[in-house]
Design an enzyme around this catalytic site. Structure first.
Site, short mmCIF file in Angstrom:
data_model
loop_
_atom_site.label_atom_id
_atom_site.label_comp_id
_atom_site.label_asym_id
_atom_site.label_seq_id
_atom_site.Cartn_x
_atom_site.Cartn_y
_atom_site.Cartn_z
N MET A 81 25.76 2.45 50.83
CA MET A 81 26.11 1.33 49.96
C MET A 81 25.23 1.23 48.72
O MET A 81 24.72 0.16 48.40
CB MET A 81 26.05 0.01 50.78
CG MET A 81 26.93 0.01 52.00
SD MET A 81 28.68 0.32 51.62
CE MET A 81 29.11 -1.28 50.96
N ARG A 82 25.01 2.37 48.06
CA ARG A 82 24.33 2.35 46.77
C ARG A 82 25.21 3.05 45.75
O ARG A 82 25.77 4.12 46.05
CB ARG A 82 22.98 3.10 46.82
CG ARG A 82 21.96 2.57 47.76
CD ARG A 82 21.58 1.14 47.50
NE ARG A 82 20.91 0.90 46.24
CZ ARG A 82 20.71 -0.33 45.74
NH1 ARG A 82 21.17 -1.39 46.37
NH2 ARG A 82 20.06 -0.49 44.61
N ASN A 137 31.01 7.00 61.25
CA ASN A 137 31.46 8.28 60.68
C ASN A 137 30.40 9.36 60.84
O ASN A 137 30.72 10.53 61.08
CB ASN A 137 31.84 8.11 59.20
CG ASN A 137 33.25 7.59 59.03
OD1 ASN A 137 34.21 8.30 59.32
ND2 ASN A 137 33.38 6.34 58.62
N LEU A 155 25.59 5.41 42.78
CA LEU A 155 24.75 6.53 42.34
C LEU A 155 24.96 6.78 40.84
O LEU A 155 26.08 6.68 40.34
CB LEU A 155 25.11 7.78 43.14
CG LEU A 155 24.81 7.66 44.65
CD1 LEU A 155 25.51 8.76 45.43
CD2 LEU A 155 23.31 7.67 44.90
N GLU A 167 39.55 7.98 60.08
CA GLU A 167 38.36 8.45 59.35
C GLU A 167 37.55 9.40 60.22
O GLU A 167 37.02 10.41 59.74
CB GLU A 167 37.47 7.26 58.96
CG GLU A 167 38.05 6.37 57.89
CD GLU A 167 37.09 5.25 57.49
OE1 GLU A 167 35.88 5.49 57.38
OE2 GLU A 167 37.56 4.11 57.30
N GLY A 227 27.05 3.64 61.01
CA GLY A 227 27.10 5.10 61.09
C GLY A 227 28.13 5.68 62.05
O GLY A 227 27.89 6.75 62.60
N HIS A 283 36.35 7.02 51.97
CA HIS A 283 36.71 5.67 51.52
C HIS A 283 37.89 5.18 52.35
O HIS A 283 38.85 5.93 52.58
CB HIS A 283 37.07 5.71 50.02
CG HIS A 283 37.39 4.36 49.50
ND1 HIS A 283 36.41 3.41 49.22
CD2 HIS A 283 38.58 3.74 49.25
CE1 HIS A 283 36.98 2.31 48.79
NE2 HIS A 283 38.29 2.47 48.81
N ARG A 316 16.89 2.17 39.79
CA ARG A 316 17.83 3.09 40.42
C ARG A 316 17.39 4.55 40.23
O ARG A 316 17.49 5.36 41.14
CB ARG A 316 19.20 2.87 39.75
CG ARG A 316 20.37 3.09 40.65
CD ARG A 316 21.66 2.69 39.96
NE ARG A 316 22.00 1.29 40.13
CZ ARG A 316 22.49 0.76 41.24
NH1 ARG A 316 22.71 1.50 42.32
NH2 ARG A 316 22.78 -0.52 41.31
N ASP A 338 34.44 5.39 43.77
CA ASP A 338 35.66 5.55 44.56
C ASP A 338 36.75 6.30 43.79
O ASP A 338 37.94 5.92 43.80
CB ASP A 338 36.19 4.19 45.06
CG ASP A 338 35.19 3.52 45.99
OD1 ASP A 338 34.42 4.24 46.67
OD2 ASP A 338 35.16 2.28 46.04
#
Ligand code: GRF
Length: 206
Positions: free
Chosen positions: A95-96, A19, A98, A179, A17, A114, A70, A150
């Protein structure tokens, strides 16, 4: 809570975390147009949860492993966001993958960061791949989230030079520093309305 407030922002994380911390710090400045109302992780052990709690931000966990598929995970996620009156979502190391259902619910209201200059180097191991390709300029991108991974209309980018002798670690550290400045700047633009998504394209004021 009745309905969402446009600029109540949730940050979705899966890991350390860093960012998220930079977004929280920026949003604490007077006049920042978004309020970080929630930090939510799909992993109960995400290091960023403790960092958010230390900063006084409400935290929440929707553990994807607790759901059979999901879609049911995402319905729960959406319900938690709605319950917190969230109007904007920032993915920050979430990291899922969607589904289109979730992404379309949040069209124009969900950002991702990204660690490459998209459309180059989507996916993982971006710094290794940039070095292997011999690019001279690398960087990071904040974009509106679309169903394709992405990809999506670009809100902001920052570039870094690749230096002789760079390793994935040294290059990645310089990109990460960018970032941390880029994501708050991008959130400011979107939350203030200076940048918005219209018919799948980014519209910029002025
Ligand atoms: C960052 O490099 C971000 O670009 C990518 O995942 C990483 C998350 O790092 N999507 P952190 O959890 O914000 O430190």
């Amino acid at each position: 809570m009745n309905g969402s407030c446009r600029n109540r922002t949730a940050i979705l994380i899966s890991g350390r975390g860093s960012n998220m911390v930079s977004l929280v710090g920026a949003a604490a400045e007077p006049g920042f147009p978004a309020e970080i109302a929630l930090v939510l992780s799909n992993r109960p052990g995400a290091g960023g949860l403790a960092r958010a709690a230390e900063a006084g931000i409400a935290t929440d966990v929707v553990d994807h492993k607790a759901y059979p598929d999901r879609e049911s995970f995402e319905r729960a996620l959406d319900a938690h966001l709605a319950g917190a009156g969230i109007g904007l979502v920032c993915l920050a190391g979430f990291m899922r993958v969607l589904t289109p259902w979730f992404v379309e619910r949040w069209t124009g209201r969900m950002l991702n960061i990204h660690p490459s200059l998209l459309p180059a180097f989507g996916g993982t191991h971006t710094h290794e791949r940039a070095l292997a390709e011999g690019v001279l300029i690398h960087g990071c991108t904040v974009h509106f989230v679309v169903p394709e991974l992405d990809a999506g209309p670009i809100v902001a980018q920052a570039a870094v030079r690749v230096l002789p002798g760079d390793t994935p670690e040294t290059l990645g550290a310089r990109v990460l520093a960018e970032e941390h400045a880029l994501y708050p700047a991008a959130l400011r633009m979107v939350a203030s309305g200076a940048v918005r998504l219209e018919n799948g394209r980014v519209v910029r004021e002025g």
